[in-house]
Write an enzyme that holds these catalytic residues in place. Structure first.
Site, PDB file in Angstrom:
ATOM      1  N   ASP A 258      25.444 -25.534  53.086  1.00  0.00           N
ATOM      2  CA  ASP A 258      24.403 -24.362  53.395  1.00  0.00           C
ATOM      3  C   ASP A 258      24.449 -23.499  52.163  1.00  0.00           C
ATOM      4  OD1 ASP A 258      22.570 -22.913  54.716  1.00  0.00           O
ATOM      5  OD2 ASP A 258      24.050 -21.383  55.409  1.00  0.00           O
TER       6      ASP A 258
ATOM      7  N   GLU B  69      22.174 -20.073  52.079  1.00  0.00           N
ATOM      8  CA  GLU B  69      22.128 -18.666  51.816  1.00  0.00           C
ATOM      9  C   GLU B  69      22.994 -18.099  52.818  1.00  0.00           C
ATOM     10  OE1 GLU B  69      17.946 -17.011  52.911  1.00  0.00           O
ATOM     11  OE2 GLU B  69      17.427 -19.237  52.643  1.00  0.00           O
TER      12      GLU B  69
END
Lengths: 199, 199
Positions: free
Chosen positions: B7, B9
């Protein structure tokens, strides 16, 4: 959304097996996918020759450590990676590609892996999937990407033909003659320009 | 063969919308996928707020230009890219991710794209595919990869659970409590170590 799929050998770095043929003085190893479209046959034949000469992974990696990317390749790739996503799709092996990826600034590469015995003998190889270049391009399309592809050899044709735009790069006269519908380029500037137009 | 799916953020860079909420002084925009599992609903709600305040892509990009990767993120990613292939799979948008990818050394990122009017208003967004993280991980598995995944939010759970190994990273107390079977780490060293063990 676009993703550019590039071949490695002949496009960004010299042909690894040709470099090793020269370094080891075994001219038969100069045979590449440009000459033999059946990669499985070609690889088994190469492994037979290595075994015959008592050569293993270590000797090939020593040659690879001396190989530099083709002149202008890193600058081309850097510019391309600023513009869009890029994946190198190659039939080479992780054990060969590592040092070259470092020299190219660690672009993502999808390739295969060698099976190596504790004494360094290359005993086999594991292909990631069948028809790896076409299958990979189709998988990328299945997750929402339009692909733009470039390569020089027989094994690049399927991914080039299956893409939104596809280009031959420094290919053979024969391939260029057999596929006159595919734009063929010799310089990174021309290839970059064509990719930019397709984005 | 392995590929690590990360991922963006909360894992490698701060939450873009939270940074923009602070910069613009609109606290409602602090809502993220950590709070609202329905991304489509969340994004439409965000675009409504932007329109209401007359803010567009330019203003968000100005905020993003000031965001730096989380401390230690680039070193972690650099080490990981030396070891194996890495793809960032994010629900953010190419228009937001670009400057951050530059600061991270241009890792490959698979994300989405915004629809932007000539005056800069964000009129909509195009998701690359449905359930993008899980769908992408499945596509990578279909071309011969074992995936190892890590993320912090609701929308990362499916790719983490579908992978050979999966780790929560700097997640919420609630998610860690709800998924006690998923190893959860707070430092890059611990995450890197866990990934190395899984390779």
């Amino acid at each position: 959304m676009n993703i550019v799929c590039l071949d490695l050998e002949g496009v960004l770095v010299p042909e690894i097996w040709i470099a090793f043929a020269e370094e080891s003085g075994i001219p038969e190893l100069k045979r590449t996918t440009r000459d033999e479209p059946d990669y499985d046959k070609l690889m088994h034949w190469r492994l037979g020759i290595l075994k015959e000469h008592g050569l293993g992974l270590k000797e090939i990696q020593e040659t690879i450590s001396k190989i530099e990317p083709l002149e202008g390749a890193k600058a081309f790739l850097d510019k391309l990676r600023e513009l869009t996503q890029v994946i190198i799709i190659s039939d080479t092996f992780t054990q060969f590609a590592g040092p070259l990826m470092k020299k190219l600034g660690y672009p993502t590469i999808f390739c295969n892996s060698l099976e190596v015995a504790p004494d360094g003998e290359i005993t086999g190889f594991k292909m990631r999937c069948e028809n790896s270049k076409l299958t990979t391009v189709k998988a990328l399309q299945s997750i929402g990407y339009d692909t733009i592809a470039s390569g020089d050899s027989h094994n690049d044709l399927a991914m080039i033909q299956a893409s939104k735009a596809g280009f031959l790069f420094r290919s053979t006269e024969q391939i260029k003659k057999d596929y006159p519908e595919l734009p063929a380029f010799e310089s990174y500037d021309d290839l970059l320009h064509a990719i930019q137009q397709a984005l």
